[in-house]
Design a protein around this motif. Structure first.
Motif, PDB file in Angstrom:
ATOM      1  N   GLY A 111      27.131   3.290  12.030  1.00  0.00           N
ATOM      2  CA  GLY A 111      26.477   1.994  11.709  1.00  0.00           C
ATOM      3  C   GLY A 111      25.166   2.677  10.632  1.00  0.00           C
ATOM      4  N   PHE A 112      25.038   1.614  10.255  1.00  0.00           N
ATOM      5  CA  PHE A 112      24.041   1.656   9.406  1.00  0.00           C
ATOM      6  C   PHE A 112      22.244   2.158  10.344  1.00  0.00           C
ATOM      7  N   LYS A 113      22.352   1.953  11.442  1.00  0.00           N
ATOM      8  CA  LYS A 113      21.341   2.002  12.366  1.00  0.00           C
ATOM      9  C   LYS A 113      22.311   3.016  13.530  1.00  0.00           C
ATOM     10  N   ASP A 114      21.507   4.035  14.252  1.00  0.00           N
ATOM     11  CA  ASP A 114      22.589   4.976  15.931  1.00  0.00           C
ATOM     12  C   ASP A 114      20.975   4.532  16.336  1.00  0.00           C
ATOM     13  N   PHE A 133      19.060  -4.508  15.386  1.00  0.00           N
ATOM     14  CA  PHE A 133      19.961  -4.322  14.414  1.00  0.00           C
ATOM     15  C   PHE A 133      21.240  -3.555  14.589  1.00  0.00           C
ATOM     16  N   ASP A 134      22.015  -4.402  14.894  1.00  0.00           N
ATOM     17  CA  ASP A 134      23.594  -3.203  15.082  1.00  0.00           C
ATOM     18  C   ASP A 134      24.309  -2.260  14.514  1.00  0.00           C
ATOM     19  N   ARG A 135      24.254  -1.387  15.322  1.00  0.00           N
ATOM     20  CA  ARG A 135      25.588  -0.483  13.918  1.00  0.00           C
ATOM     21  C   ARG A 135      26.551  -1.071  13.493  1.00  0.00           C
ATOM     22  N   ASN A 136      27.148  -2.578  14.008  1.00  0.00           N
ATOM     23  CA  ASN A 136      27.954  -3.401  12.278  1.00  0.00           C
ATOM     24  C   ASN A 136      27.114  -3.430  11.569  1.00  0.00           C
ATOM     25  N   GLY A 137      26.139  -3.097  11.106  1.00  0.00           N
ATOM     26  CA  GLY A 137      25.150  -3.753  10.343  1.00  0.00           C
ATOM     27  C   GLY A 137      24.383  -4.640   9.636  1.00  0.00           C
TER      28      GLY A 137
END
Ligand SMILES: O=C(O)c1cc(C(=O)O)c2c(n1)C(=O)C(=O)c1cc(C(=O)O)[nH]c1-2
Ligand SMILES: O=C(O)c1cc(C(=O)O)c2c(n1)C(=O)C(=O)c1cc(C(=O)O)[nH]c1-2
Lengths: 608, 608
Positions: B423-426, B353-357
């Motif tokens: 990001g959507f996840k960090d 799950f990339d920071r780029n979303g």
């Protein structure tokens, strides 16, 4: 039933117009058992609550309702206060204050946070960790508390905005604040710390309305400084006479005489008297304080319980527990106001568990000592307190010569003196339960070796002059007791071993329970009858805070601070290793490092 | 059943004779669900436990079994590890490590505490709080961990005595450590932080036996520095060719190129490959990184997932998610290794799950991208990832020109880019449950304005060059989601609002549950089917730690660190107020100060 702070007029945004009279306000708020409206629960310092939802049979089901990390490490003493759906919570240095909205049963919201900027140079002049046991007081819409640097602060209780600030002392000279602030009448009265730095300590009253100073009463010095009336102020039934303090010091030594006032205060509204104790005379090397004749001399009014009028500061009476202290037996422990039948007579007494190991039951109107008995079995520095009114030593402890660090002299190690300097009880307050008529006492079961040495006075520098080791009494490995005490008889009713000194204040409730924390991090509930443990639960850190209770939304909560420190926890709090560091506390409590580390948290328990 | 650490040979005091082979040891320890033997639970990074004593029907009865205050404030990431009756626990800077004996169900004992002395000057060169998510690793009787100052330390796991130390980088140049240490074979592999300071980052392997360096693989630079084989290392199905990195930088810029490796690593023992991601190219001002032609240029291998052989360090494949980053979409997020049917075929994949979303499902043996879909609906910086093998932009995100901070240029505020830099996840890791075949994703639902500006490089000074504001997507007030994801389909299965970004790592269990913490201080248990909240309980402070579980004395415990901080909590952790401070995090998470304050605590829950 959802009760709001509004019910107490706390959130009214009207300006203060007439002089605040704290008594009615404080009495009303603290009479409602849903609140925990002051540090001691009520003016009489019972630390007793009428709440009984949590009782002997269901206490085993207590669970953590919610917690609040204070953001501050080191020792967390005292407790929050609660009125309606608001809680005010204080931290050790830097003495942050929070208002929490506790109406949501699953967790509080921070309404405001007050973060004073204090010079950290105060930290090294705090003798026994960066604690604050006095916490916050509330009167009307004013929240009042003292900071480590002796600043007395009044905030708007609802908004956290400053109303006024005033400075009570000078940390550069070793003057600090950790102890009580008491709101009485239109005044707030504040104690002070510093006897390990040769400060001449005092209690000082400020006007709640604007923070101006009303009066100051030193622990020692000329009559006009110590606010005694030579004719009317009594001691052991007699007027103290002129220069009662000055006469008992050699030369100017009273000017650096100590007598800190860092404990809790209680107040009797009927008598209009408040009660507090004074600490050790400076230095800890008694040889330096000998009288002009080279003999012991009283050093009044160190080591004394004072009853004073809060309006004027003038003392009604004074009683010195430990004349010419040679062991650091600070007399500051709290005085609990109860009406007891003593020797068949109804008496208005105060009960005081002194550092010196004797528990005193004293007529609180005139200072007459009714009972004085050791509250732990290992006391050995004195044979007894002489209560024979006709005796020359009336009211005095009879010292065992071999335990006299004065008679043994400087650079001689006086061995095996019990209690140790931190007393059979230190800052941790007792509780009184009207259900049983008994006292619940968190005890240090500790002895010491004490070697005084010559020290010279420099303002702001430690003025101690003694090397100490501390350890459990012979044949014991534990350093704590939980003791139930009959103050009318002067007798231990029950005694339970605790692995470490119980450095946390006790709460009793109408549920028949006594609650307290432990240095190794447990929160315990005990049966008021007999003292058996009914519940124990591990807190995040060791506790030196005071158990308290309140009710919110129909549910009783029982809470306590954890955050190890104080004198007992100074090794952990200040990162000290040498057994004689922290005046011997480091060695005595070295075992704590197997149980706990630093960190301030409020934990609040409730039934499911 | 009482299980002791001895069962794992951990307490054997025999000296190390033959080279340690971590794989079997780690696999054995992590295969036993009673343990939590490594940060991610197991090499595959599932963060899934076979323990099922706590299940959907009884989870509501969880209560705090015990807690442990770490003695350290600021952000607590990662989790302890547990083997048998021993727990090893790490703190943020100063990176203290404890061994706890957890055999007593009412509370642990501290067996030893390791307190490194680190120069506090490392604190200001840590970009995003003084966190340590990599925690401790155990192999044989050796405990290994990295300190903030990049010191890699090996201790005797039983005694806490140092075996060896080695230094991986230089904080004076901005090189720090917060991320993974992975024990594989006879090596420990360590990541590094510093892309906000122009550090050229790397992963480096050390020999477990003596701490000597085995190999180092930089994120960018000459082939021999980045350990690629031009002919054999694949990217998107093709060999990377000669100078695959050098070709994609202007001049010497790769020497201060960033590409930090501060996330978690996973390992596939069958393929003998380990997986990790690299972070942003330095600086955040893309204009300064333009190609010789003034256009975008890839800056390989920043923003890349690498599959490397742990013995040699040589890359099997590399895939760059975000060529020429213009938004700080660090590619470091963890890679979870699962076997999935994708498009009807059984594939050995990694899910990222990339920071780029975008969430990527990638063949982990050859790096082929199978699925790349947004895992939150507000992504707007790219239209999609081109998965057409015949396309010139194969494997690349198709950037929306108006969201390009490069095309908009320096000193222009690119408005409303989603996701934000964090990001959507960090750092917060996802969990995979084999019960459902789904992923449980702690999401940041945050957008940003991003204004790049010219910045010059000075060693050890911030080399950022952008001003950011962050905020929830239009029409939303919350900044978090808890999302259940189908990685075969690339689809959100369920999504739940969270008031704040879920900055805490998820645990799934055979009890059908998903556990995580929240920034506002709750510990939550959710149903793996559907994600509904089944339990929530307030922790002492906000949580950015990872949920974990173990069993001891026949009882399942579920635990988590609280201690708010990290990038999201930097306002509280570092005492910052200005909304654009902390690169925009302060403003976005300003609401946190109504919920929580600092303080590190481990909380361990169990059924009554
Ligand atoms: O004489 C003083 O000024 C003074 C101050 C304090 C304090 O302010 O905490 C303590 C003491 N003395 C003291 O004797 C003592 O035992 C003590 C224990 C503690 C504590 O918080 O654990 N404070 C103090
Ligand atoms: O590029 C880097 O070196 C680097 C390091 C770190 C770190 O070491 O924690 C973070 C980041 N970047 C980063 O981009 C980021 O979003 C981030 C969040 C956190 C955190 O712990 O909450 N650390 C980091």
């Amino acid at each position: 039933m959802r009760r709001s702070a509004l019910a107490y007029g706390l959130l009214a945004s009207v300006a203060l117009t007439s002089p605040v009279m704290a008594n009615d306000d404080v009495k009303k708020a603290s009479a409602d058992p849903n609140n925990w409206a002051m540090q001691s629960g009520s003016y009489n310092n019972w630390r007793y609550s009428e709440l009984d939802q949590v009782n002997k049979s269901n206490v085993k089901d207590l669970r953590v309702a919610w917690q609040f990390s204070t953001g501050v490490l080191r020792g967390h003493e005292g407790s929050p206060i609660v009125i309606g759906d608001r809680m005010w919570l204080h931290t050790p240095f830097p003495n942050n204050v929070f208002q929490l909205d506790i109406s949501d049963p699953v967790g509080p919201k921070i309404v405001w946070k007050y973060t004073p900027k204090q010079d950290p140079s105060v930290i090294p002049v705090m003798c026994c960790d960066t604690v604050n046991r006095g916490g916050v007081n509330i009167v009307g819409d004013t929240l009042i508390f003292g900071q480590a640097d002796t600043t007395l602060v009044a905030l708007d209780a609802n908004t956290g905005k400053e109303k006024w600030k005033t400075v009570n002392g000078d940390p550069k000279k070793g003057e600090t604040h950790t102890g009580f602030t008491l709101v009485v009448g239109d005044k707030v009265i504040m104690g002070t710390s510093g006897a390990e730095f040769g400060v001449r300590c005092h209690v000082t009253a400020y006007n709640i309305a604007d923070g101006t100073r009303a009066w100051r009463a030193y622990s020692m010095g000329p009559d006009e400084d110590i606010l005694v009336d030579p004719e009317k102020t009594l001691s052991l039934g007699k007027p103290v006479g002129k220069d009662s303090s000055l006469k008992t010091w050699t030369g100017d030594q009273w000017k650096i005489g100590g007598g800190s006032t860092w404990g809790y205060a209680s107040y009797d509204p009927d008598a209009n008297l408040f009660y507090y104790g004074t600490g050790n005379p400076s230095t800890w090397n008694p040889a330096q304080r000998a009288g002009p004749d080279g003999k012991q001399i009283d050093q009044k009014w160190s080591m004394t319980i004072f009853a004073r009028n809060p309006d004027t500061g003038v003392a009604a009476w004074a009683y010195q527990m430990t004349p010419f202290d040679e062991w650091d037996y600070d007399g500051i422990n709290e005085n609990v106001l109860v009406d007891l039948k003593v020797g068949g007579e109804d008496r208005k007494v105060l009960v005081h568990f002194d550092r010196n190991g004797f528990a005193y039951t004293i007529d609180r109107l005139n200072g007459e000592v009714l009972v004085a008995q050791p509250y732990d079995e290992d006391l050995n520095w004195a044979t007894h307190v002489d209560l024979d009114k006709d005796s020359a030593t009336y009211g005095r402890p009879i010292v065992v010569a071999s335990k006299s660090t004065f008679l043994n002299g400087p650079d001689v190690n006086s061995k095996y003196v019990c209690p140790a300097a931190l007393g059979f009880k230190d800052q941790q307050p007792v509780s009184y339960s009207p259900l049983t008529g008994l006292f619940y006492v968190p005890v240090n079961n500790v002895c010491m070796d004490y070697e005084p040495f010559q020290v010279s006075y420099t303002p702001g520098q430690p003025y101690v002059g003694a090397t100490l080791s501390m350890f459990p009494p012979e044949g014991k490995t534990n350093t704590g007791h939980f003791t139930i005490w009959d103050a009318a008889e002067g007798k231990i009713v029950h005694q339970h071993d605790e692995p470490f000194s119980v450095w946390s204040g006790v709460l009793t409730t109408a549920g028949g329970l006594a609650f307290h924390g432990t240095l190794d991090g447990y929160f315990k509930a005990r049966d008021q009858e007999g003292g058996a443990e009914l519940f124990k639960h591990r807190l995040p850190s060791g506790s030196i805070g005071n158990a308290f209770t309140y009710s919110q939304g129909g549910k009783q909560y029982v809470g306590i601070f954890s955050g190890v420190g104080g004198w007992a926890g100074i090794g952990l709090a200040a990162g000290l290793d040498k057994p004689t560091d922290g005046l011997g506390a480091v060695g005595n409590y070295a075992g704590l490092k197997s149980y706990t580390d630093l960190g301030g948290t409020l934990t609040v328990y409730a039934l499911p």
